[in-house]
Scaffold this motif. Structure first.
Motif, PDB file in Angstrom:
ATOM      1  N   ILE A 115       5.358  30.286  37.208  1.00  0.00           N
ATOM      2  CA  ILE A 115       4.652  30.663  38.433  1.00  0.00           C
ATOM      3  C   ILE A 115       3.710  29.551  38.869  1.00  0.00           C
ATOM      4  O   ILE A 115       3.666  29.183  40.047  1.00  0.00           O
ATOM      5  CB  ILE A 115       3.907  32.003  38.240  1.00  0.00           C
ATOM      6  CG1 ILE A 115       4.935  33.134  38.143  1.00  0.00           C
ATOM      7  CG2 ILE A 115       2.908  32.249  39.362  1.00  0.00           C
ATOM      8  CD1 ILE A 115       4.358  34.469  37.705  1.00  0.00           C
ATOM      9  N   VAL A 116       2.953  28.988  37.937  1.00  0.00           N
ATOM     10  CA  VAL A 116       2.016  27.906  38.264  1.00  0.00           C
ATOM     11  C   VAL A 116       2.763  26.705  38.841  1.00  0.00           C
ATOM     12  O   VAL A 116       2.327  26.100  39.814  1.00  0.00           O
ATOM     13  CB  VAL A 116       1.190  27.507  37.020  1.00  0.00           C
ATOM     14  CG1 VAL A 116       0.450  26.209  37.227  1.00  0.00           C
ATOM     15  CG2 VAL A 116       0.219  28.625  36.652  1.00  0.00           C
ATOM     16  N   VAL A 135       4.217  29.732  48.238  1.00  0.00           N
ATOM     17  CA  VAL A 135       3.203  30.243  49.146  1.00  0.00           C
ATOM     18  C   VAL A 135       3.209  29.464  50.458  1.00  0.00           C
ATOM     19  O   VAL A 135       2.935  30.010  51.523  1.00  0.00           O
ATOM     20  CB  VAL A 135       1.810  30.217  48.485  1.00  0.00           C
ATOM     21  CG1 VAL A 135       0.709  30.521  49.463  1.00  0.00           C
ATOM     22  CG2 VAL A 135       1.774  31.203  47.311  1.00  0.00           C
ATOM     23  N   ALA A 136       3.581  28.197  50.411  1.00  0.00           N
ATOM     24  CA  ALA A 136       3.588  27.338  51.597  1.00  0.00           C
ATOM     25  C   ALA A 136       4.767  27.620  52.528  1.00  0.00           C
ATOM     26  O   ALA A 136       4.771  27.183  53.671  1.00  0.00           O
ATOM     27  CB  ALA A 136       3.615  25.867  51.182  1.00  0.00           C
ATOM     28  N   ARG A 137       5.758  28.363  52.055  1.00  0.00           N
ATOM     29  CA  ARG A 137       6.933  28.644  52.908  1.00  0.00           C
ATOM     30  C   ARG A 137       6.517  29.475  54.103  1.00  0.00           C
ATOM     31  O   ARG A 137       5.709  30.376  53.966  1.00  0.00           O
ATOM     32  CB  ARG A 137       8.004  29.391  52.112  1.00  0.00           C
ATOM     33  CG  ARG A 137       8.652  28.518  51.085  1.00  0.00           C
ATOM     34  CD  ARG A 137       9.695  29.313  50.314  1.00  0.00           C
ATOM     35  NE  ARG A 137      10.113  28.538  49.174  1.00  0.00           N
ATOM     36  CZ  ARG A 137      11.326  28.032  49.040  1.00  0.00           C
ATOM     37  NH1 ARG A 137      12.236  28.238  49.950  1.00  0.00           N
ATOM     38  NH2 ARG A 137      11.643  27.320  47.990  1.00  0.00           N
TER      39      ARG A 137
END
Length: 131
Positions: free
Chosen positions: A120-121, A128-130
């Motif tokens: 996840i990291v 999240v940037a999508r």
């Protein structure tokens, strides 16, 4: 990917999916759903990860898991303790000292959660940037 009843006929016996299926479906009454809810809640995962390296006191946990309220930390710790994942040890002293650590079952779970958290990291920023 959705799993239909027709697809489950080919679920490998002994596979995780095969073990979870009841009459060809992921049953809503399965006890795994309760455990999954406790273990994979945002705060549950973060508390388990925070305790993965050492025993922590209440204040240390609260500082380490930034953003968790006192009420939510107390609730999460009670749930994880009731599930047998976290050990609460109170030492009669002034002021009272309470330490939290993982039980052997909690340690086993953390050993599975840590690789997932690593994944996840590594991918969170891009996901999240999508748009």
């Amino acid at each position: 990917m959705a799993v239909s009843i027709e697809d489950t006929a080919t679920a490998t016996p002994g596979s995780v999916l095969g073990d979870l299926l009841t009459d060809g479906v992921l049953a809503s009454a399965c006890p795994s759903r309760v455990v999954l809810d406790h273990v994979t809640s945002k705060w549950g995962v973060l508390v388990l990860v925070a305790l993965s390296e050492r025993t922590l006191r209440w204040g240390e946990l609260r500082r380490l898991v930034e953003g968790i309220s006192e009420k939510m930390l107390a609730s999460t710790l009670r749930t994880l303790e009731a599930d047998g994942l976290v050990l609460r040890e109170a030492t009669p002293s002034i002021p009272p000292r309470v330490d939290y650590s993982l039980t052997p079952l909690g340690r086993e779970l953390a050993d599975h959660l840590l690789p997932l958290m690593g994944w996840i990291v590594r991918h969170a920023d891009a996901m999240v940037a999508r748009p």
